[in-house]
Design a protein around this motif. Structure first.
Motif, PDB file in Angstrom:
ATOM      1  N   THR A  90       0.826  -1.207   0.000  1.00 44.81           N
ATOM      2  CA  THR A  90       0.000   0.000   0.000  1.00 44.81           C
ATOM      3  C   THR A  90       0.858   1.255   0.000  1.00 44.81           C
ATOM      4  OG1 THR A  90      -1.827  -1.100   1.145  1.00 44.81           O
ATOM      5  CG2 THR A  90      -1.747   1.294   1.272  1.00 44.81           C
ATOM      6  N   LEU A  91       1.895   1.280   0.820  1.00 46.46           N
ATOM      7  CA  LEU A  91       2.779   2.443   0.860  1.00 46.46           C
ATOM      8  C   LEU A  91       3.531   2.603  -0.458  1.00 46.46           C
ATOM      9  CD1 LEU A  91       3.969   4.765   2.457  1.00 46.46           C
ATOM     10  CD2 LEU A  91       5.671   3.191   3.405  1.00 46.46           C
ATOM     11  N   THR A  92       3.945   1.507  -1.061  1.00 47.15           N
ATOM     12  CA  THR A  92       4.599   1.569  -2.370  1.00 47.15           C
ATOM     13  C   THR A  92       3.672   2.205  -3.403  1.00 47.15           C
ATOM     14  OG1 THR A  92       5.858  -0.440  -1.869  1.00 47.15           O
ATOM     15  CG2 THR A  92       5.705   0.213  -4.184  1.00 47.15           C
ATOM     16  N   SER A  93       2.423   1.765  -3.421  1.00 44.55           N
ATOM     17  CA  SER A  93       1.446   2.325  -4.356  1.00 44.55           C
ATOM     18  C   SER A  93       1.198   3.803  -4.074  1.00 44.55           C
ATOM     19  CB  SER A  93       0.131   1.551  -4.253  1.00 44.55           C
ATOM     20  OG  SER A  93       0.320   0.176  -4.533  1.00 44.55           O
ATOM     21  N   LEU A  94       1.134   4.150  -2.807  1.00 49.38           N
ATOM     22  CA  LEU A  94       0.882   5.532  -2.422  1.00 49.38           C
ATOM     23  C   LEU A  94       1.986   6.461  -2.918  1.00 49.38           C
ATOM     24  CD1 LEU A  94      -0.988   7.420  -0.772  1.00 49.38           C
ATOM     25  CD2 LEU A  94       0.430   6.927   1.218  1.00 49.38           C
TER      26      LEU A  94
END
Length: 265
Positions: free
Chosen positions: A46-50
């Motif tokens: 999720t953080l990577t996508s963000l």
């Protein structure tokens, strides 16, 4: 070395994601699970996508490829779904949901007749409200469902730059809700933050390379590649849940009980 390999995985996954309409998060999932553990998958991906989405939005914003009508319908449902899914993540097991999502992704190769068919059914803009809720819920629970949206965008008529740009805006909002919920529930540790940042910075850079390649693709070639990535993502999810599938098989057939008796004797 862990940070290096996560960054490399993030870079390669997001190049594929940009040229095929999504799937970067799901392609990154096995690497995160292998390198830092299954529990880290949802918050790290999720953080990577963000971190990766703002660059993608910037690149496509200049060409006015974002379909704001879809965004307006999608975001309300996705916001509620992401919040609910991230909350359930803190207390529930979601392995069987990954199997369901995987089977849906693999089925798209027949739905679109290997990319020769433009649409499998009609899709209206308002339908992205319930779709957004369901997909965001699954995403909050299992970390990534990116390609699951592709059939809906294809049926709506959004392809190539229009699909990727619109998905980028929708995904950014959804991931903001998810990451906030993970943080509030103490599911995003300092270690996970470091891992996600390394992969996210690499993913942001990959968008520049992917956009250049995308411009060379025809609509038909893009659709075929999008379906190929959906099938590959589904197969990857099934492989990561092979222990769950084996457990279901053994319980349904009684094979596990028979093997236990043989071992005991």
């Amino acid at each position: 070395m862990t940070l290096f390999f996560l960054a490399l995985a993030g870079f390669l996954s997001w190049i594929i994601s940009t040229v095929s309409g999504g799937g970067g998060a799901l392609l990154l999932t096995p690497a995160v699970g292998y390198l830092v553990g299954a529990r880290a998958v949802a918050p790290v991906v999720t953080l990577t996508s963000l971190l990766g989405e703002p660059t993608r939005i910037y690149l496509f914003w200049k060409d006015k490829d974002i379909d704001w009508r879809v965004v307006c319908w999608y975001l309300p449902g996705a916001t509620v779904g992401a919040l609910f899914g991230a909350w359930v993540f803190a207390t529930a097991r979601a392995e069987w949901l990954q199997v369901v999502v995987a089977l849906f992704l693999i089925s798209t190769v027949w739905q679109y007749r290997f990319g020769e068919r433009e649409r499998s059914c009609p899709m209206r803009a308002w339908a992205f409200l319930p779709v957004g809720f369901v997909v965001a819920f699954f995403s909050g629970l299992i970390g990534a469902t990116g390609p699951v949206l592709n059939p809906f965008y294809l049926n709506y008529g959004a392809i190539k730059e229009r699909m990727i740009a619109t998905k980028g805006v929708n995904s950014l909002a959804m991931h903001l809700v998810k990451i906030g919920t993970y943080t509030a529930l103490d599911s995003l540790t300092g270690e996970y933050l470091l891992y996600g940042t390394a992969a996210g910075i690499a993913a942001a850079g990959a968008n520049w390379v992917g956009k250049r390649w995308l411009e060379r693709f025809s609509n038909r070639r893009f659709r075929q590649l999008a379906i190929a990535v959906m099938v590959a993502s589904g197969a990857t999810m099934l492989w990561t849940q092979r222990d769950t599938l084996r457990e279901v098989w053994e319980n349904s057939t009684g094979w596990g009980t028979m093997r236990g008796r043989r071992a005991g004797s």
